[in-house]
Motif scaffolding. Structure first.
Motif, PDB file in Angstrom:
ATOM      1  N   UNK A 132       0.869  -1.174   0.000  1.00 24.55           N
ATOM      2  CA  UNK A 132       0.000   0.000   0.000  1.00 24.55           C
ATOM      3  C   UNK A 132       0.903   1.220   0.000  1.00 24.55           C
ATOM      4  N   UNK A 133       0.603   2.178  -0.869  1.00 26.27           N
ATOM      5  CA  UNK A 133       1.405   3.399  -0.953  1.00 26.27           C
ATOM      6  C   UNK A 133       0.638   4.565  -0.324  1.00 26.27           C
ATOM      7  N   UNK A 134       1.203   5.131   0.734  1.00 25.78           N
ATOM      8  CA  UNK A 134       0.648   6.324   1.375  1.00 25.78           C
ATOM      9  C   UNK A 134       1.482   7.519   0.921  1.00 25.78           C
ATOM     10  N   UNK A 135       0.842   8.489   0.297  1.00 22.87           N
ATOM     11  CA  UNK A 135       1.525   9.679  -0.202  1.00 22.87           C
ATOM     12  C   UNK A 135       1.049  10.887   0.586  1.00 22.87           C
ATOM     13  N   UNK A 136       1.996  11.654   1.090  1.00 17.52           N
ATOM     14  CA  UNK A 136       1.699  12.912   1.766  1.00 17.52           C
ATOM     15  C   UNK A 136       2.269  14.034   0.911  1.00 17.52           C
ATOM     16  N   UNK A 137       1.452  15.026   0.614  1.00 19.89           N
ATOM     17  CA  UNK A 137       1.883  16.142  -0.219  1.00 19.89           C
ATOM     18  C   UNK A 137       1.657  17.453   0.537  1.00 19.89           C
ATOM     19  N   UNK A 138       2.673  18.326   0.533  1.00 17.97           N
ATOM     20  CA  UNK A 138       2.594  19.627   1.197  1.00 17.97           C
ATOM     21  C   UNK A 138       2.626  20.706   0.128  1.00 17.97           C
ATOM     22  N   UNK A 139       1.624  21.571   0.132  1.00 15.55           N
ATOM     23  CA  UNK A 139       1.580  22.703  -0.793  1.00 15.55           C
ATOM     24  C   UNK A 139       1.243  23.965  -0.007  1.00 15.55           C
ATOM     25  N   UNK A 140       1.552  25.090  -0.606  1.00 18.62           N
ATOM     26  CA  UNK A 140       1.237  26.363   0.024  1.00 18.62           C
ATOM     27  C   UNK A 140      -0.066  26.891  -0.554  1.00 18.62           C
ATOM     28  N   UNK A 141      -0.947  27.370   0.320  1.00 20.53           N
ATOM     29  CA  UNK A 141      -2.218  27.931  -0.124  1.00 20.53           C
ATOM     30  C   UNK A 141      -2.005  29.374  -0.580  1.00 20.53           C
ATOM     31  N   UNK A 142      -3.057  29.972  -1.088  1.00 23.08           N
ATOM     32  CA  UNK A 142      -2.987  31.352  -1.549  1.00 23.08           C
ATOM     33  C   UNK A 142      -2.676  32.303  -0.394  1.00 23.08           C
ATOM     34  N   UNK A 143      -3.186  31.979   0.784  1.00 23.43           N
ATOM     35  CA  UNK A 143      -2.958  32.832   1.955  1.00 23.43           C
ATOM     36  C   UNK A 143      -1.609  32.588   2.617  1.00 23.43           C
ATOM     37  N   UNK A 144      -0.828  31.618   2.113  1.00 25.43           N
ATOM     38  CA  UNK A 144       0.500  31.374   2.647  1.00 25.43           C
ATOM     39  C   UNK A 144       0.595  30.269   3.685  1.00 25.43           C
ATOM     40  N   UNK A 145      -0.502  29.611   3.976  1.00 22.81           N
ATOM     41  CA  UNK A 145      -0.471  28.504   4.931  1.00 22.81           C
ATOM     42  C   UNK A 145      -0.098  27.211   4.204  1.00 22.81           C
TER      43      UNK A 145
END
Length: 95
Positions: A53-66
């Motif tokens: 099973x592959x668990x993928x975690x992705x981090x991106x920045x929102x428009x407000x900077x969070x």
């Protein structure tokens, strides 16, 4: 894998994805996502290994900077609170 191992692995995936994001966007903010793929053994009803099973975690920045953390299991997006249930259905949890 036990439930506590899964929760520790989720936290570790979040940390690694955040570190990857910070490395990619260190000096100039290119808005590239930080990604961490974590692979777990999958078992059938007899207890023999049946794949992974592959668990993928992705981090991106929102428009407000969070920072936004999104999770996928085998390429399908899933809510954080439903990761344990999905792992149990796929045969990733063995107590």
């Amino acid at each position: 894998m036990k439930t506590t191992d899964l929760l520790d692995s989720i936290k570790l995936s979040e940390q690694i994805a955040l570190e990857h994001y910070q490395q990619l966007n260190d000096v100039v903010d290119y808005r590239l996502p930080g990604v961490c793929n974590h692979y777990f053994a999958k078992y059938d009803l007899n207890g023999t290994r049946d794949g992974e099973i592959c668990l993928t975690c992705k981090v991106t920045k929102t428009v407000k900077g969070q920072l936004r953390y999104t999770f996928q299991i085998n390429g399908k997006r899933i809510a954080y609170r439903e990761i344990w249930t999905k792992f149990n259905l796929l045969g990733g949890i063995r107590d």
